[in-house]
Design an enzyme around this catalytic site. Structure first.
Site, PDB file in Angstrom:
ATOM      1  N   PHE A 203      26.354  15.304 -27.375  1.00 39.56           N
ATOM      2  CA  PHE A 203      26.410  15.919 -26.047  1.00 39.56           C
ATOM      3  C   PHE A 203      27.753  16.557 -25.739  1.00 39.56           C
ATOM      4  O   PHE A 203      27.863  17.364 -24.822  1.00 39.56           O
ATOM      5  CB  PHE A 203      26.100  14.854 -24.971  1.00 39.56           C
ATOM      6  CG  PHE A 203      27.273  13.967 -24.644  1.00 39.56           C
ATOM      7  CD1 PHE A 203      28.230  14.373 -23.719  1.00 39.56           C
ATOM      8  CD2 PHE A 203      27.447  12.744 -25.280  1.00 39.56           C
ATOM      9  CE1 PHE A 203      29.334  13.569 -23.436  1.00 39.56           C
ATOM     10  CE2 PHE A 203      28.542  11.941 -25.008  1.00 39.56           C
ATOM     11  CZ  PHE A 203      29.488  12.360 -24.083  1.00 39.56           C
TER      12      PHE A 203
ATOM     13  N   GLU B 161      19.754  15.814 -26.112  1.00 43.16           N
ATOM     14  CA  GLU B 161      18.773  15.849 -25.018  1.00 43.16           C
ATOM     15  C   GLU B 161      19.467  15.781 -23.663  1.00 43.16           C
ATOM     16  O   GLU B 161      18.852  15.963 -22.623  1.00 43.16           O
ATOM     17  CB  GLU B 161      17.751  14.721 -25.179  1.00 43.16           C
ATOM     18  CG  GLU B 161      18.289  13.296 -25.090  1.00 43.16           C
ATOM     19  CD  GLU B 161      18.854  12.771 -26.413  1.00 43.16           C
ATOM     20  OE1 GLU B 161      19.376  13.569 -27.213  1.00 43.16           O
ATOM     21  OE2 GLU B 161      18.792  11.538 -26.624  1.00 43.16           O
ATOM     22  N   ARG B 162      20.800  15.528 -23.682  1.00 42.51           N
ATOM     23  CA  ARG B 162      21.516  15.421 -22.414  1.00 42.51           C
ATOM     24  C   ARG B 162      22.064  16.770 -21.941  1.00 42.51           C
ATOM     25  O   ARG B 162      22.446  16.902 -20.789  1.00 42.51           O
ATOM     26  CB  ARG B 162      22.655  14.401 -22.557  1.00 42.51           C
ATOM     27  CG  ARG B 162      22.090  12.997 -22.772  1.00 42.51           C
ATOM     28  CD  ARG B 162      23.193  11.991 -22.868  1.00 42.51           C
ATOM     29  NE  ARG B 162      23.246  11.388 -24.186  1.00 42.51           N
ATOM     30  CZ  ARG B 162      24.191  10.548 -24.559  1.00 42.51           C
ATOM     31  NH1 ARG B 162      25.154  10.233 -23.737  1.00 42.51           N
ATOM     32  NH2 ARG B 162      24.172  10.030 -25.759  1.00 42.51           N
TER      33      ARG B 162
ATOM     34  N   SER C  15      27.342   9.719 -32.770  1.00 44.68           N
ATOM     35  CA  SER C  15      27.858   8.347 -32.819  1.00 44.68           C
ATOM     36  C   SER C  15      27.598   7.691 -34.177  1.00 44.68           C
ATOM     37  O   SER C  15      26.744   8.136 -34.955  1.00 44.68           O
ATOM     38  CB  SER C  15      27.185   7.517 -31.731  1.00 44.68           C
ATOM     39  OG  SER C  15      25.815   7.393 -32.038  1.00 44.68           O
TER      40      SER C  15
ATOM     41  N   CYS D 148      35.798  13.953 -29.641  1.00 45.34           N
ATOM     42  CA  CYS D 148      35.951  13.088 -30.820  1.00 45.34           C
ATOM     43  C   CYS D 148      37.380  13.138 -31.341  1.00 45.34           C
ATOM     44  O   CYS D 148      37.798  12.299 -32.117  1.00 45.34           O
ATOM     45  CB  CYS D 148      34.994  13.501 -31.912  1.00 45.34           C
ATOM     46  SG  CYS D 148      35.399  15.101 -32.573  1.00 45.34           S
TER      47      CYS D 148
ATOM     48  N   GLU E 243      35.454   2.721 -29.708  1.00 48.82           N
ATOM     49  CA  GLU E 243      35.725   4.077 -29.232  1.00 48.82           C
ATOM     50  C   GLU E 243      35.318   4.109 -27.758  1.00 48.82           C
ATOM     51  O   GLU E 243      34.134   3.924 -27.440  1.00 48.82           O
ATOM     52  CB  GLU E 243      34.883   5.077 -30.031  1.00 48.82           C
ATOM     53  CG  GLU E 243      35.096   6.513 -29.598  1.00 48.82           C
ATOM     54  CD  GLU E 243      34.183   7.510 -30.333  1.00 48.82           C
ATOM     55  OE1 GLU E 243      33.040   7.148 -30.678  1.00 48.82           O
ATOM     56  OE2 GLU E 243      34.620   8.655 -30.539  1.00 48.82           O
TER      57      GLU E 243
HETATM   58  P1  NAD Z   1      24.710  10.141 -30.143  1.00 45.64           P
HETATM   59  O1  NAD Z   1      24.765   9.570 -31.511  1.00 45.64           O
HETATM   60  O2  NAD Z   1      24.240   9.286 -29.039  1.00 45.64           O
HETATM   61  O3  NAD Z   1      23.763  11.432 -30.155  1.00 45.64           O
HETATM   62  C1  NAD Z   1      23.875  12.409 -31.175  1.00 45.64           C
HETATM   63  C2  NAD Z   1      22.474  12.859 -31.570  1.00 45.64           C
HETATM   64  O4  NAD Z   1      21.785  11.781 -32.197  1.00 45.64           O
HETATM   65  C3  NAD Z   1      21.644  13.306 -30.376  1.00 45.64           C
HETATM   66  O5  NAD Z   1      20.998  14.514 -30.704  1.00 45.64           O
HETATM   67  C4  NAD Z   1      20.687  12.151 -30.167  1.00 45.64           C
HETATM   68  O6  NAD Z   1      19.418  12.582 -29.725  1.00 45.64           O
HETATM   69  C5  NAD Z   1      20.568  11.499 -31.520  1.00 45.64           C
HETATM   70  N1  NAD Z   1      20.442  10.036 -31.433  1.00 45.64           N
HETATM   71  C6  NAD Z   1      21.050   9.231 -30.526  1.00 45.64           C
HETATM   72  N2  NAD Z   1      20.741   7.940 -30.767  1.00 45.64           N
HETATM   73  C7  NAD Z   1      19.925   7.937 -31.841  1.00 45.64           C
HETATM   74  C8  NAD Z   1      19.295   6.902 -32.591  1.00 45.64           C
HETATM   75  N3  NAD Z   1      19.411   5.621 -32.238  1.00 45.64           N
HETATM   76  N4  NAD Z   1      18.550   7.253 -33.646  1.00 45.64           N
HETATM   77  C9  NAD Z   1      18.420   8.541 -33.995  1.00 45.64           C
HETATM   78  N5  NAD Z   1      18.996   9.566 -33.328  1.00 45.64           N
HETATM   79  C10 NAD Z   1      19.744   9.267 -32.268  1.00 45.64           C
HETATM   80  O7  NAD Z   1      26.159  10.735 -29.845  1.00 45.64           O
HETATM   81  P2  NAD Z   1      26.685  11.322 -28.474  1.00 45.64           P
HETATM   82  O8  NAD Z   1      26.891  10.209 -27.508  1.00 45.64           O
HETATM   83  O9  NAD Z   1      25.843  12.467 -28.059  1.00 45.64           O
HETATM   84  O10 NAD Z   1      28.099  11.909 -28.923  1.00 45.64           O
HETATM   85  C11 NAD Z   1      29.300  11.185 -28.852  1.00 45.64           C
HETATM   86  C12 NAD Z   1      29.714  10.680 -30.218  1.00 45.64           C
HETATM   87  O11 NAD Z   1      29.815  11.769 -31.113  1.00 45.64           O
HETATM   88  C13 NAD Z   1      31.081  10.025 -30.218  1.00 45.64           C
HETATM   89  O12 NAD Z   1      31.038   8.872 -31.015  1.00 45.64           O
HETATM   90  C14 NAD Z   1      31.987  11.077 -30.839  1.00 45.64           C
HETATM   91  O13 NAD Z   1      33.136  10.578 -31.482  1.00 45.64           O
HETATM   92  C15 NAD Z   1      31.051  11.686 -31.815  1.00 45.64           C
HETATM   93  N6  NAD Z   1      31.492  13.015 -32.194  1.00 45.64           N
HETATM   94  C16 NAD Z   1      32.055  13.157 -33.425  1.00 45.64           C
HETATM   95  C17 NAD Z   1      32.534  14.386 -33.836  1.00 45.64           C
HETATM   96  C18 NAD Z   1      33.162  14.548 -35.180  1.00 45.64           C
HETATM   97  O14 NAD Z   1      33.273  15.673 -35.658  1.00 45.64           O
HETATM   98  N7  NAD Z   1      33.579  13.462 -35.828  1.00 45.64           N
HETATM   99  C19 NAD Z   1      32.433  15.498 -32.977  1.00 45.64           C
HETATM  100  C20 NAD Z   1      31.840  15.313 -31.724  1.00 45.64           C
HETATM  101  C21 NAD Z   1      31.371  14.062 -31.354  1.00 45.64           C
END
Ligand code: NAD
Length: 519
Positions: free
Chosen positions: A171, A198-199, A248, A303, A404
């Site tokens: 997101f 989805e957010r 994540s 991130c 984090e």
């Molecule tokens: P998230 O993992 O909740 O969501 C990311 C995607 O995964 C979404 O499209 C979501 O629908 C899907 N998803 C979520 N939970 C899932 C599950 N249990 N099973 C399968 N799919 C699932 O992440 P977020 O909260 O949207 O983003 C924040 C995180 O992303 C932080 O940890 C941040 O550090 C990380 N991030 C990392 C980078 C990088 O390059 N290292 C860049 C941006 C964000």
């Protein structure tokens, strides 16, 4: 056509009785070049983080719609892979121009759905657009290698697309991260299915509309929505050859395991805990301003946010001045022109951040700036706001260090020497970003060579590499070994054929078969 987008996309009438939620707006799918209303009966409500007003309903894409997206992407690949590289370059050149022209529109969508300030949302678009601009050099980037390996014998490589690729996005950068993925993938001749968060899927849909305007043919780029069921489909579908994931740890580990078990390439960028080391010889004014910006900007939801400060020796005396600067930051809705910090993405994220702050206090850290329950203008009283927060005297065993936080919370640890700081950082499981603030080149060099982190800033707080390089997080911040964007990104989206050819063979001994390895 761009101008009609707001009516064609945003005023679609829902087909299911979502009016009970008193909203007429739903988020469409983009399949085979068309924006279509999902036939699902499962909708995910999306609230404006600054007000908690309902903005739109995001569909859990049905299995039939997901299959249609994958089938259309597979069909489109058959012709797209044969398109000339110059025609693909032309489309990318037009695409980057359209993004530039529509930056404000994309940024507004980001602020409304994600919460970050308008200025920061424009940065989100810009950093994504730079990837498109670099991808415009595909004519050079895709060149193979060639060498005359023996008399009359040439070996050369050809970089070919994989087929259908997929991107699963977080997101926090609703424009930049989809743009890390699909421009390079389709430039290389692949087709792609993007699943935005989805957010906040609005920005990805505007980008899809602009890609269509630029000439990306139907089926080459598709956008589907949803959560776990959509992700499972992507991990399992036979047409999809590669998955790019950013998000994540929990989701990334799951997707990496399931995707690779199905024989797909997976690159997964995960969570982070980025440390900034402050040496007492650093330029104090500059360093404190950079620290406040990088810890609290975007409400800490980056991130690469510098969320952990390691104060070496006397630098610990600087904390009161940091508190002073952080307390001056303005907390309000992201649409307000002078806002420094917008809200957190959801009410649950706000509660989680508040709980982690409290856990720090309970475990012995000193709360020297408490941003819980900040004062915000009346119209934002229902928003998910947490103000800048600083926890001092943090120790590595505390939960606020181990997790984090992903909010506007800076935690501070004190150490005596640079070696202590390096030891602390190298012991942390994450390896996304780090920075050192110093005026001593020798210390800076020692730090960059000793530290086990993939992206290092020297007097630069958020050292996200520009797209001619790659995003090179390491340790637990990444799964898979081929990075996003740059040369590495292109490597992820292509496979190499190596051809060895001999056209003149009159001189070869024709009297017997060659049964031994050439020596
Ligand atoms: P998230 O993992 O909740 O969501 C990311 C995607 O995964 C979404 O499209 C979501 O629908 C899907 N998803 C979520 N939970 C899932 C599950 N249990 N099973 C399968 N799919 C699932 O992440 P977020 O909260 O949207 O983003 C924040 C995180 O992303 C932080 O940890 C941040 O550090 C990380 N991030 C990392 C980078 C990088 O390059 N290292 C860049 C941006 C964000």
């Amino acid at each position: 056509v761009i101008r009609t987008f707001s009516t064609s996309i945003r005023s679609l009438q829902p087909v299911t009785p979502v009016n009970s939620l008193n909203i007429k707006r739903t988020t469409p799918l983009f399949i085979n070049g068309e924006f279509v209303e999902s036939k699902t009966d499962k909708w995910i409500p999306l609230y404006n983080p600054a007000t908690n007003d309902l903005v739109t309903l995001v569909p859990e894409t049905t299995p039939e719609e997901l299959k249609a997206a994958a089938d259309t992407a597979a069909e489109a690949f058959k012709t797209w892979r044969k398109s000339s590289i110059l025609s693909r370059q032309r489309i990318l050149l037009d695409f980057q121009l359209l993004i530039r022209e529509h930056t404000d529109k994309i940024a507004k969508s980001i602020t409304e759905e994600q919460g970050k300030t308008l200025a920061d949302a424009k940065g989100d678009v810009l950093r994504g657009r730079q990837v498109v601009e670099t991808a415009c050099g595909i004519t050079n980037l895709l060149m193979g290698e060639r060498l005359a390996v023996a008399t009359d014998m040439d070996t050369y490589t050809i970089r070919e697309p994989l087929g259908v690729t997929a991107g699963i996005c977080p997101f926090n950068f609703p424009a930049m991260i989809p743009l890390w993925m699909f421009p390079l993938s389709i430039a290389a001749g692949n087709t792609m299915i993007i699943k935005p968060s989805e957010r906040d899927p609005g920005a990805a849909l505007i980008l899809a509309q602009l890609a269509k305007e630029a000439g990306v043919p139907s089926g080459v780029l598709n956008v589907v929505h949803g959560s776990i069921d959509t992700v499972n489909f992507i991990c399992d579908n036979e047409h999809i050859k590669a998955i790019s994931f950013v998000g994540s740890d929990r989701a990334g580990k799951y997707i990496y395991k399931r995707g690779t078990a199905n024989g797909k390439r997976v690159q997964a960028n995960l969570g982070a805990k980025n440390h900034g080391v402050i040496m007492p010889d650093a330029n104090k004014n500059y360093t404190l301003n950079q620290l406040a910006g990088s810890a609290f900007g975007a409400a800490g939801q980056r991130c690469m946010a510098l969320s952990t400060v390691v104060l070496v020796g006397e630098a610990k005396e600087w904390l009161p001045e940091l508190v002073e600067r952080a307390s001056k930051l303005k907390i309000s809705g992201g649409m307000e022109p002078d806002t420094d910090l917008g809200p957190l993405i959801t009410h649950q994220a706000k509660e989680r951040v508040e709980n982690l702050i409290q856990s720090g206090v309970d475990q012995g850290a000193k709360l020297i700036l408490d941003g819980r329950n900040p004062v915000v203008p009346e119209k934002y009283k229902n928003g998910n706001f947490v103000g800048p927060t600083i926890l001092a005297d943090v120790k590595p065993h505390m939960d606020c260090y181990k997790e984090e936080i992903f909010g506007p919370v800076l935690i501070a640890l004190n150490v005596d020497t640079l070696d202590d700081a390096i030891g602390l950082i190298n012991n942390n499981p994450y390896g996304n970003g780090t920075a050192i603030f110093t005026s001593n080149g020798s210390n800076a060099r020692y730090f960059t060579t000793s530290i086990e982190v993939g992206q290092i800033g020297v007097n630069v707080p958020i050292p996200v590499p520009l797209p001619m390089f790659s995003f090179t997080g390491n340790k637990a911040s990444i799964l898979g070994d081929v990075n996003f964007y740059g040369r590495s990104g292109l490597q992820f989206y292509t496979q190499t054929k190596t051809v060895t050819a001999l056209w003149r063979h009159e001189d070869v001994d024709h009297t017997k078969s060659a049964v031994t390895m050439p020596t």
